[in-house]
Design a protein around this motif. Structure first.
Motif, PDB file in Angstrom:
ATOM      1  N   LYS A   1      27.206  40.403  66.115  1.00  0.00           N
ATOM      2  CA  LYS A   1      28.193  41.257  66.961  1.00  0.00           C
ATOM      3  C   LYS A   1      29.086  42.061  66.034  1.00  0.00           C
ATOM      4  O   LYS A   1      29.584  42.981  66.364  1.00  0.00           O
ATOM      5  CB  LYS A   1      29.179  40.014  67.537  1.00  0.00           C
ATOM      6  N   GLN A   2      29.282  41.524  64.662  1.00  0.00           N
ATOM      7  CA  GLN A   2      30.029  42.257  63.850  1.00  0.00           C
ATOM      8  C   GLN A   2      29.325  42.158  62.261  1.00  0.00           C
ATOM      9  O   GLN A   2      28.989  41.288  61.902  1.00  0.00           O
ATOM     10  CB  GLN A   2      31.207  41.970  63.888  1.00  0.00           C
ATOM     11  N   ILE A   3      29.499  43.416  61.567  1.00  0.00           N
ATOM     12  CA  ILE A   3      29.234  43.337  60.168  1.00  0.00           C
ATOM     13  C   ILE A   3      29.945  43.998  59.203  1.00  0.00           C
ATOM     14  O   ILE A   3      30.351  45.306  59.315  1.00  0.00           O
ATOM     15  CB  ILE A   3      27.519  44.040  60.027  1.00  0.00           C
TER      16      ILE A   3
ATOM     17  N   ILE B   1      28.493  38.599  58.106  1.00  0.00           N
ATOM     18  CA  ILE B   1      28.346  38.890  59.392  1.00  0.00           C
ATOM     19  C   ILE B   1      28.753  37.714  60.490  1.00  0.00           C
ATOM     20  O   ILE B   1      29.072  36.545  60.281  1.00  0.00           O
ATOM     21  CB  ILE B   1      26.560  38.319  59.253  1.00  0.00           C
ATOM     22  N   VAL B   2      29.183  38.475  61.622  1.00  0.00           N
ATOM     23  CA  VAL B   2      29.613  37.669  62.839  1.00  0.00           C
ATOM     24  C   VAL B   2      28.546  37.466  63.983  1.00  0.00           C
ATOM     25  O   VAL B   2      28.198  38.559  64.423  1.00  0.00           O
ATOM     26  CB  VAL B   2      30.946  37.854  63.124  1.00  0.00           C
ATOM     27  N   ILE B   3      28.178  36.648  64.243  1.00  0.00           N
ATOM     28  CA  ILE B   3      27.217  36.273  65.210  1.00  0.00           C
ATOM     29  C   ILE B   3      27.904  35.894  66.712  1.00  0.00           C
ATOM     30  O   ILE B   3      28.838  35.243  66.446  1.00  0.00           O
ATOM     31  CB  ILE B   3      26.073  35.177  65.068  1.00  0.00           C
ATOM     32  N   ASP B   4      27.203  36.613  67.807  1.00  0.00           N
ATOM     33  CA  ASP B   4      27.947  36.250  69.068  1.00  0.00           C
ATOM     34  C   ASP B   4      28.175  34.785  69.143  1.00  0.00           C
ATOM     35  O   ASP B   4      27.044  33.928  69.383  1.00  0.00           O
ATOM     36  CB  ASP B   4      27.134  36.786  70.078  1.00  0.00           C
ATOM     37  N   ASP B   5      29.377  34.207  69.484  1.00  0.00           N
ATOM     38  CA  ASP B   5      29.560  32.763  69.511  1.00  0.00           C
ATOM     39  C   ASP B   5      30.327  32.506  70.880  1.00  0.00           C
ATOM     40  O   ASP B   5      31.056  31.454  71.004  1.00  0.00           O
ATOM     41  CB  ASP B   5      30.554  32.371  68.238  1.00  0.00           C
TER      42      ASP B   5
ATOM     43  N   LYS C   1      29.375  27.891  62.103  1.00  0.00           N
ATOM     44  CA  LYS C   1      28.240  28.568  61.518  1.00  0.00           C
ATOM     45  C   LYS C   1      27.603  29.887  61.963  1.00  0.00           C
ATOM     46  O   LYS C   1      26.696  30.705  61.597  1.00  0.00           O
ATOM     47  CB  LYS C   1      26.885  27.464  61.887  1.00  0.00           C
ATOM     48  N   TYR C   2      28.399  30.449  63.085  1.00  0.00           N
ATOM     49  CA  TYR C   2      28.311  31.781  63.732  1.00  0.00           C
ATOM     50  C   TYR C   2      28.851  32.644  62.822  1.00  0.00           C
ATOM     51  O   TYR C   2      28.674  33.980  63.110  1.00  0.00           O
ATOM     52  CB  TYR C   2      28.799  31.584  65.005  1.00  0.00           C
TER      53      TYR C   2
END
Length: 364
Positions: free
Chosen positions: A72-74, A89-93, A222-223
């Protein structure tokens, strides 16, 4: 006419080539751009070397997410220096965040019920129980008074009160006494509050829901991939919208899975991992007497190296494809050196260098 034009063009081409040849003969040759690597030691051993981070394992920090999802975001970029804890890094959570909020609400509801049990009895409930006792006591007093009147009348004149009425009055007194006993026990039960086993059971419910909430919240963290150490981002494989998993991120060039983020320590010092052919291993000096020099390919720069350690495991040589499953007959011994990065030279982990290993005369 066409034949004449072709002859003229051919003659011009020959003339131009002649002029170019004469110019090249008369012009002085250009000096080489750099000097090739030379052996500075009388009995030096050549080895291929690769620059790597100054870490215990020599490897860079290859990061893989523990949970799958869409990036979702870097917030960082390649080459950027980051501190420990920086978000990489942010993963869609969204789904996991909703799960956390649900479990948190369930824990709060269970805790509210536990507080209710521990706060019993409510003053209003106890007041009702006391009123019921008073009502039962009044009913018992009324029944006793009625029995006393009928008994007195019967004693004066047995014919004035029937036996059936007298028996009914006696039964009414017994029923009222039993009702009073029930009301008093109900009051005592209300006054005692919630049963201890109900409280313990609700406490376990709260603890279980709290642990579920903490576990889900830990999984939610962890996301977000954070830098485990201070360092520099060497490679950022995915883009926003790319799916990543514990296997890494798909690399369109190699058509395989690669680390999501490659992190290295700050390049104040770098290591050189040299691969010495097994045939040359018997010619290696003692560790205390080893000295070495590396040459930067494409330049005339030569940098002295400090011996760090020898990895005591001879393994198959890694080819350019970097595939360990290939059958390779050549086996090499890794030796690690260290050097301080020059200020006027830009070097990168993964860069290949030429290394000569010699023996120090002054060594013990």
């Amino acid at each position: 006419m066409r034949k004449w034009l072709f002859t003229l063009s051919a003659a011009g081409l020959v003339a131009a080539c002649t002029v170019a040849y004469l110019s090249s003969v008369t012009q002085a040759p250009l000096p080489p751009a750099f000097s090739p690597a030379t052996n500075p030691y009388p009995t030096g051993i050549y080895a291929n070397g690769i620059l790597e981070s100054d870490q215990t394992s020599g490897e860079n920090v290859n990061m893989y997410p523990e949970v799958p999802g869409t990036v979702k975001q870097i917030p960082v970029s390649e080459g950027q220096a980051v501190a420990k804890g920086t978000v990489l890094i942010v993963i869609d959570d969204s789904v996991q965040r909703a799960t956390v909020e649900q479990l948190q609400s369930q824990e709060q509801a269970a805790r509210a019920l536990l507080d209710e049990l521990q706060a019993q009895p409510r003053p209003e409930t106890l007041a009702i129980a006391e009123a019921q006792v008073a009502s039962a006591l009044a009913a018992a007093k009324t029944s006793e008074d009625e029995l006393a009147k009928q008994q007195a009348a019967y004693d004066r004149n047995p014919k004035s009160v029937s036996k059936e009425s007298l028996d009914s009055a006696v039964n009414a007194v017994a029923v009222a006494a039993a009702g009073l006993a029930v009301a008093r026990r109900q009051r005592d039960l209300t006054r005692a509050g919630a049963w201890v086993y109900d409280i313990r059971n609700q406490q376990r419910q709260v603890e279980a829901l709290h642990k579920s909430y903490v576990s889900a919240d830990a999984l939610l963290s962890k996301y977000t991939l954070r830098a485990p150490v201070d360092g520099v981002v060497l490679a950022m494989k995915p883009a926003v919208g790319t799916f990543v998993s514990a296997q890494g991120s798909y690399d369109a060039y190699t058509q395989g899975m690669a680390p999501v983020v490659v992190l290295a320590t700050k390049p104040t010092r770098l290591n050189v991992r040299c691969y010495v052919d097994e045939i040359l291993v018997p010619r290696l000096p003692r560790p205390s007497a080893i000295k070495a020099q590396m040459s930067i390919r494409g330049s005339s720069i030569k940098i002295p190296l400090r011996y760090v350690r020898t990895q005591p495991l001879v393994s198959p040589k890694i080819e350019l494809s970097d595939q360990r499953q290939e059958r390779v007959d050549v086996r090499v011994l890794p030796i690690i050196f260290q050097f301080d990065a020059p200020k006027d030279v830009t070097l990168y982990p993964g860069q290949l260098v030429d290394v000569y290993i010699g023996e120090s005369v002054s060594g013990p």
